[in-house]
Design an enzyme around this catalytic site. Structure first.
Site, PDB file in Angstrom:
ATOM      1  N   ASN A   1      -1.993  -5.075   1.869  1.00  0.00           N
ATOM      2  CA  ASN A   1      -2.699  -4.074   2.675  1.00  0.00           C
ATOM      3  C   ASN A   1      -2.310  -4.090   4.146  1.00  0.00           C
ATOM      4  O   ASN A   1      -2.563  -3.133   4.858  1.00  0.00           O
ATOM      5  CB  ASN A   1      -4.214  -4.243   2.544  1.00  0.00           C
ATOM      6  CG  ASN A   1      -4.667  -5.654   2.799  1.00  0.00           C
ATOM      7  OD1 ASN A   1      -4.205  -6.583   2.151  1.00  0.00           O
ATOM      8  ND2 ASN A   1      -5.552  -5.837   3.757  1.00  0.00           N
TER       9      ASN A   1
ATOM     10  N   GLN B   1      -4.166  -0.757  -2.879  1.00  0.00           N
ATOM     11  CA  GLN B   1      -3.355   0.039  -1.950  1.00  0.00           C
ATOM     12  C   GLN B   1      -2.413   1.002  -2.672  1.00  0.00           C
ATOM     13  O   GLN B   1      -1.871   1.901  -2.040  1.00  0.00           O
ATOM     14  CB  GLN B   1      -2.533  -0.888  -1.032  1.00  0.00           C
ATOM     15  CG  GLN B   1      -3.366  -1.630  -0.012  1.00  0.00           C
ATOM     16  CD  GLN B   1      -3.883  -0.727   1.119  1.00  0.00           C
ATOM     17  OE1 GLN B   1      -3.272   0.277   1.469  1.00  0.00           O
ATOM     18  NE2 GLN B   1      -5.018  -1.089   1.689  1.00  0.00           N
TER      19      GLN B   1
ATOM     20  N   SER C   1     -10.018   1.020  -5.785  1.00  0.00           N
ATOM     21  CA  SER C   1     -11.151   1.425  -4.970  1.00  0.00           C
ATOM     22  C   SER C   1     -10.989   2.872  -4.525  1.00  0.00           C
ATOM     23  O   SER C   1      -9.939   3.250  -3.996  1.00  0.00           O
ATOM     24  CB  SER C   1     -11.195   0.512  -3.740  1.00  0.00           C
ATOM     25  OG  SER C   1     -12.337   0.757  -2.983  1.00  0.00           O
ATOM     26  N   ALA C   2     -12.040   3.684  -4.722  1.00  0.00           N
ATOM     27  CA  ALA C   2     -11.931   5.134  -4.487  1.00  0.00           C
ATOM     28  C   ALA C   2     -11.639   5.506  -3.038  1.00  0.00           C
ATOM     29  O   ALA C   2     -10.948   6.486  -2.771  1.00  0.00           O
ATOM     30  CB  ALA C   2     -13.228   5.817  -4.924  1.00  0.00           C
ATOM     31  N   HIS C   3     -12.161   4.711  -2.086  1.00  0.00           N
ATOM     32  CA  HIS C   3     -12.027   5.152  -0.690  1.00  0.00           C
ATOM     33  C   HIS C   3     -10.616   4.996  -0.144  1.00  0.00           C
ATOM     34  O   HIS C   3     -10.336   5.419   0.977  1.00  0.00           O
ATOM     35  CB  HIS C   3     -13.049   4.447   0.212  1.00  0.00           C
ATOM     36  CG  HIS C   3     -12.757   3.009   0.534  1.00  0.00           C
ATOM     37  ND1 HIS C   3     -12.132   2.643   1.696  1.00  0.00           N
ATOM     38  CD2 HIS C   3     -13.017   1.864  -0.130  1.00  0.00           C
ATOM     39  CE1 HIS C   3     -12.042   1.310   1.739  1.00  0.00           C
ATOM     40  NE2 HIS C   3     -12.564   0.814   0.634  1.00  0.00           N
TER      41      HIS C   3
ATOM     42  N   THR D   1     -27.789   0.548 -12.171  1.00  0.00           N
ATOM     43  CA  THR D   1     -27.615   1.979 -12.419  1.00  0.00           C
ATOM     44  C   THR D   1     -26.282   2.435 -11.838  1.00  0.00           C
ATOM     45  O   THR D   1     -25.989   2.161 -10.673  1.00  0.00           O
ATOM     46  CB  THR D   1     -28.763   2.767 -11.741  1.00  0.00           C
ATOM     47  OG1 THR D   1     -29.986   2.238 -12.237  1.00  0.00           O
ATOM     48  CG2 THR D   1     -28.673   4.249 -12.019  1.00  0.00           C
TER      49      THR D   1
ATOM     50  N   CYS E   1     -10.834  -5.459   7.677  1.00  0.00           N
ATOM     51  CA  CYS E   1     -11.833  -6.446   7.228  1.00  0.00           C
ATOM     52  C   CYS E   1     -11.821  -7.684   8.112  1.00  0.00           C
ATOM     53  O   CYS E   1     -12.766  -8.447   8.105  1.00  0.00           O
ATOM     54  CB  CYS E   1     -11.566  -6.866   5.794  1.00  0.00           C
ATOM     55  SG  CYS E   1     -11.254  -5.496   4.695  1.00  0.00           S
TER      56      CYS E   1
END
Ligand code: PMP
Length: 378
Positions: free
Chosen positions: A151, A179, A199-201, A237, A325
């Site tokens: 990344n 990535q 990861s969607a973002h 959920t 991060c």
């Protein structure tokens, strides 16, 4: 005057079409996917349709996809599940030294619990060699972890070869494809692995939702307990709007992937060519040829990356030193030091990552600003 966002490796803006696909699942179709009534059935169908999209994208079976809150959770889940399932076979784990912290820190926790971890460094080009991974394997190695693309420096790692080595030995293999998913082909038929995170973002979907591919035969306890959702692999959920958004985002990426990758690679190459030619004492970190289409990562002698990022921020440009991060940690990044960079060069780094809406004009403005800010700071 608009801002220019060049930090897509950190996160991407949500595509408006994705938001449109998600919208009904906040409102009229906002049921709980586990509920028996009409709203519940609609939500469940949406989750299962999204699972089919995710599975077909990576060449997996639907039952092999678990929805999570993102790649950090997926990586934690995979590392702990593998250790738990295989602890009677061995207690040795191997990972590249340039994994994301969401792989390294679970490994560190396991070390504190009596497991042994070997980290394999990349060569100077930022690529870990599969033969170096092979040399680190022992009869008691139970898991190998290798990020598909790093990344920070964007280098592409030999996950296919490493996967074949692991398969021959029956060793579990985790690939962190956070990535690459949505940007380059990611298929478990080419990358033999037991776990794969995404990861969607990172591909124009919403934040806070991701997936973990878990090969059918791979065992392991859930990380989050308290419900039977996700076939008992992850309680809670399901985030229906997020899951629907992730699948919608992936569909858009799939439609335009090869065209977009080559467009972004053109912008990336323009950045690299300019910097190496026009900015003295600059180096490109990581292989020039085997890197993400959207990533350029440099070190500049005599510059503090933080100062450069702030100066560019004032000029309406969003870039980063490396990983969002770890922003605020004063020590040089583990990725850059593993390449053998001096602490000063590691702290003088800049990551530029282009995206779907980046134009050539944006890059020309960025490059002019970069040159002038570096001259000013020096
Ligand atoms: N792995 C890699 C390679 C990443 O780039 C990131 C995001 N920076 C993660 C894992 C963590 O992803 P998430 O933000 O979805 O938890």
């Amino acid at each position: 005057m608009h801002r220019i966002y060049l930090d897509h490796a950190s996160t991407t803006p949500c595509d408006p079409l994705v938001l449109e696909a998600m919208r009904p699942f906040f409102f009229e179709q906002g049921g709980n996917p586990s509920s028996p009534h009409a709203e519940g059935r609609e939500a469940r169908k949406a989750v299962e349709d999204a699972r089919a999209v995710m599975a077909s994208f990576i060449g997996a079976e639907e039952g092999e996809i678990t929805f999570t809150s993102g790649a950090s959770e997926s990586n934690n889940q995979a590392v702990f599940a593998a250790a738990d399932a295989l602890k009677d076979k061995g207690r040795h784990l191997v990972a590249s030294a340039i994994e994301h912290h969401s792989v390294l820190e679970p490994l560190h926790r396991l070390e504190q619990e009596g497991f042994e971890v070997s980290l394999v460094k990349p060569r100077a080009d930022g690529i870990v060699r599969s033969e170096d991974i092979q040399s680190a394997l022992r009869p008691d190695t139970i898991l190998v972890c290798l990020v598909h693309a790093n990344n920070e420096i964007g280098t592409l790692q030999p996950v296919e070869e490493t996967g074949r080595i692991c398969r021959q030995r029956g060793t579990y293999f985790l690939v962190d494809a956070t990535q690459t998913a949505g940007h380059l082909p990611v298929n478990i038929n080419d990358i033999p692995c037991h776990y794969l995170s995404l990861s969607a973002h990172k591909f124009y979907g919403p934040k806070g939702v991701g997936a973990l591919y878990i090969r059918r035969q791979a065992k392991g306890r859930a990380l989050i307990l308290g419900g039977d959702q996700e076939h008992g692999r992850r309680a809670g959920t399901q985030n229906t709007p997020g899951i629907v958004g992730m699948a919608a985002a992936l569909k858009i990426c799939r439609q335009q992937m090869s065209e977009e990758a080559s467009r972004e690679a053109g912008l990336r190459d323009e950045i690299i060519d300019f910097v190496l030619k026009e900015i003295p004492s600059s180096v490109l970190n990581g292989s020039r040829g085997r890197r993400l289409p959207n990533n350029a990562h440099f070190s500049f002698a005599g510059i503090k990356g933080e100062d450069l990022v702030s100066a560019l921020d004032m000029a309406r440009l969003s870039v980063s030193m490396g990983s969002a991060c770890t922003w605020g940690r004063l020590e040089p990044s583990h990725v850059l030091t593993s390449l053998g960079l001096s602490p000063a060069m590691a702290l003088g780094s800049l990551r530029v990552s282009v995206g779907r809406w980046t134009t050539r004009e944006d890059i020309q403005y960025f490059l002019a600003q970069l040159k002038s800010k570096i001259t000013g700071l020096r």
